[in-house]
Design a protein around this motif. Structure first.
Motif, PDB file in Angstrom:
ATOM      1  N   ALA A   1       0.904  -1.242   0.068  1.00  0.00           N
ATOM      2  CA  ALA A   1      -0.169  -0.093  -0.007  1.00  0.00           C
ATOM      3  C   ALA A   1       0.818   1.493   0.091  1.00  0.00           C
ATOM      4  N   ASP A   2       2.112   1.291   0.666  1.00  0.00           N
ATOM      5  CA  ASP A   2       2.871   2.543   0.755  1.00  0.00           C
ATOM      6  C   ASP A   2       3.906   2.265  -0.008  1.00  0.00           C
ATOM      7  N   LEU A   3       4.020   1.443  -1.102  1.00  0.00           N
ATOM      8  CA  LEU A   3       5.237   1.101  -2.033  1.00  0.00           C
ATOM      9  C   LEU A   3       6.380   1.013  -1.397  1.00  0.00           C
ATOM     10  N   ARG A   4       6.617   0.461  -0.002  1.00  0.00           N
ATOM     11  CA  ARG A   4       7.694   0.241   0.557  1.00  0.00           C
ATOM     12  C   ARG A   4       8.582  -0.827  -0.160  1.00  0.00           C
ATOM     13  N   VAL A   5       8.164  -1.871  -0.619  1.00  0.00           N
ATOM     14  CA  VAL A   5       8.727  -2.727  -1.593  1.00  0.00           C
ATOM     15  C   VAL A   5       8.980  -2.372  -2.841  1.00  0.00           C
ATOM     16  N   THR A   6       7.899  -1.725  -3.329  1.00  0.00           N
ATOM     17  CA  THR A   6       7.844  -1.442  -4.905  1.00  0.00           C
ATOM     18  C   THR A   6       9.026  -0.423  -5.146  1.00  0.00           C
ATOM     19  N   ALA A   7       8.999   0.747  -4.369  1.00  0.00           N
ATOM     20  CA  ALA A   7       9.857   1.885  -4.686  1.00  0.00           C
ATOM     21  C   ALA A   7      10.862   1.791  -3.757  1.00  0.00           C
ATOM     22  N   SER A   8      10.945   1.525  -2.522  1.00  0.00           N
ATOM     23  CA  SER A   8      12.091   1.484  -1.499  1.00  0.00           C
ATOM     24  C   SER A   8      13.182   0.239  -1.546  1.00  0.00           C
ATOM     25  N   VAL A   9      12.591  -0.786  -1.857  1.00  0.00           N
ATOM     26  CA  VAL A   9      13.313  -1.957  -2.007  1.00  0.00           C
ATOM     27  C   VAL A   9      13.910  -2.297  -3.467  1.00  0.00           C
ATOM     28  N   TYR A  10      12.829  -2.100  -4.355  1.00  0.00           N
ATOM     29  CA  TYR A  10      13.161  -2.595  -5.661  1.00  0.00           C
ATOM     30  C   TYR A  10      13.429  -1.364  -6.549  1.00  0.00           C
ATOM     31  N   GLY A  11      13.168  -0.136  -6.171  1.00  0.00           N
ATOM     32  CA  GLY A  11      13.446   0.864  -6.840  1.00  0.00           C
ATOM     33  C   GLY A  11      12.614   1.155  -8.281  1.00  0.00           C
ATOM     34  N   LEU A  12      11.339   0.933  -8.155  1.00  0.00           N
ATOM     35  CA  LEU A  12      10.473   0.996  -9.290  1.00  0.00           C
ATOM     36  C   LEU A  12       9.664   2.233  -9.084  1.00  0.00           C
ATOM     37  N   ASN A  13       9.201   2.793 -10.292  1.00  0.00           N
ATOM     38  CA  ASN A  13       8.560   3.739 -10.280  1.00  0.00           C
ATOM     39  C   ASN A  13       7.361   3.799 -11.218  1.00  0.00           C
ATOM     40  N   ALA A  14       7.265   2.461 -11.743  1.00  0.00           N
ATOM     41  CA  ALA A  14       5.906   2.428 -12.534  1.00  0.00           C
ATOM     42  C   ALA A  14       5.660   0.873 -12.725  1.00  0.00           C
ATOM     43  N   GLU A  15       4.302   0.617 -12.949  1.00  0.00           N
ATOM     44  CA  GLU A  15       4.201  -0.577 -13.167  1.00  0.00           C
ATOM     45  C   GLU A  15       3.365  -1.068 -14.737  1.00  0.00           C
ATOM     46  N   PRO A  16       3.580  -2.301 -15.163  1.00  0.00           N
ATOM     47  CA  PRO A  16       4.185  -3.465 -14.624  1.00  0.00           C
ATOM     48  C   PRO A  16       5.611  -3.658 -14.657  1.00  0.00           C
ATOM     49  N   ASN A  17       6.014  -4.299 -13.961  1.00  0.00           N
ATOM     50  CA  ASN A  17       7.679  -4.607 -13.956  1.00  0.00           C
ATOM     51  C   ASN A  17       7.765  -6.098 -13.643  1.00  0.00           C
ATOM     52  N   THR A  18       8.605  -7.025 -14.115  1.00  0.00           N
ATOM     53  CA  THR A  18       8.663  -8.233 -13.639  1.00  0.00           C
ATOM     54  C   THR A  18      10.153  -8.747 -13.731  1.00  0.00           C
ATOM     55  N   PHE A  19      10.424  -9.347 -12.672  1.00  0.00           N
ATOM     56  CA  PHE A  19      11.565  -9.889 -12.130  1.00  0.00           C
ATOM     57  C   PHE A  19      11.772 -11.468 -12.307  1.00  0.00           C
ATOM     58  N   PHE A  20      13.071 -11.877 -13.133  1.00  0.00           N
ATOM     59  CA  PHE A  20      12.830 -13.259 -13.074  1.00  0.00           C
ATOM     60  C   PHE A  20      13.858 -13.915 -12.375  1.00  0.00           C
ATOM     61  N   ILE A  21      13.543 -14.883 -11.329  1.00  0.00           N
ATOM     62  CA  ILE A  21      14.800 -15.038 -10.431  1.00  0.00           C
ATOM     63  C   ILE A  21      14.995 -16.541 -10.198  1.00  0.00           C
TER      64      ILE A  21
END
Length: 213
Positions: free
Chosen positions: A163-183
């Motif tokens: 909800a607060d972009l804690r993971v999206t922005a702060s951890v993964y550094g993203l600023n838009a959706e969609p984004n996909t990582f392959f691990i």
């Protein structure tokens, strides 16, 4: 007073001073140089925005986008649809499972086409006993919108609520959706796609992550 001797040469009258040289064209040259500098600065700004825009973080993020070749940062988020927390490492590296990690939102127009593709692919892989694990992160999306969207898209894999972009922005550094990582199964990011993923791209990555080459 004696008149001048006609034979004596009469001195020439003093020559007039040469006209002053026209002022140099310094102002037009300076203006031209200034305009060229402004244009070059604008071009440089556009270049930096295009090149660096996809690798810089926004919001509360302090680092860049998680790079390919690095270890995927672990995170813990509340589930959008269940009471169980969504913990990346518990779903992936701790079980030696490769992961397709997708950041999306119901309000994201490209996600509205992409998310059903992820839902169908994940269900097909699960039905045939594949080791691959799909994980979703729903970014800044109220559950009242997210839950119907997830259900309509056929998504049954874990989806964390950011909800607060804690993971999206702060951890993964993203600023838009969609984004996909392959691990991969060791927890290393082996691929990253910015923007929507096509069926051909997703099939190719699933094939690679599951050992198909």
């Amino acid at each position: 007073m004696t008149p001048p001797d006609p034979a004596e040469p009469v001195p020439d009258p003093p020559s007039a001073a040469p006209p002053p040289a026209p002022p140099t064209q310094t102002r037009p040259r300076r203006l031209r140089a200034f305009l060229i500098g402004v244009v070059l600065a604008g071009v440089l700004a556009v270049f930096l925005f295009v090149v660096l825009g996809t690798t810089s973080s926004t919001g509360t993020g302090t680092g860049g986008v998680v790079p390919v070749g690095s270890t995927a940062p672990n995170f813990r988020l509340p589930s959008v649809t269940t009471g169980l927390p969504v913990v990346l490492d518990d779903l992936g590296v701790h079980r030696h499972h490769p992961v397709v990690l997708n950041f999306f939102a119901s309000w994201c127009v490209p996600c509205q086409k992409e998310t059903p593709l992820f839902g169908a692919t994940a269900s097909a892989e699960q039905a045939k006993g594949s080791v691959i694990q799909f994980v979703g992160v729903d970014a800044q999306d109220p559950p009242s919108n997210a839950i119907p969207f997830i259900n309509q898209s056929g998504v049954t894999y874990p989806v964390g609520q950011d909800a607060d972009l804690r993971v999206t922005a702060s951890v993964y550094g993203l600023n838009a959706e969609p984004n996909t990582f392959f691990i991969d199964e060791s927890g290393t990011v082996v691929g990253h796609i910015i923007g929507p993923v096509s069926k051909a791209e997703l099939d190719a990555w699933v094939h690679r992550l599951t050992g198909g080459g």
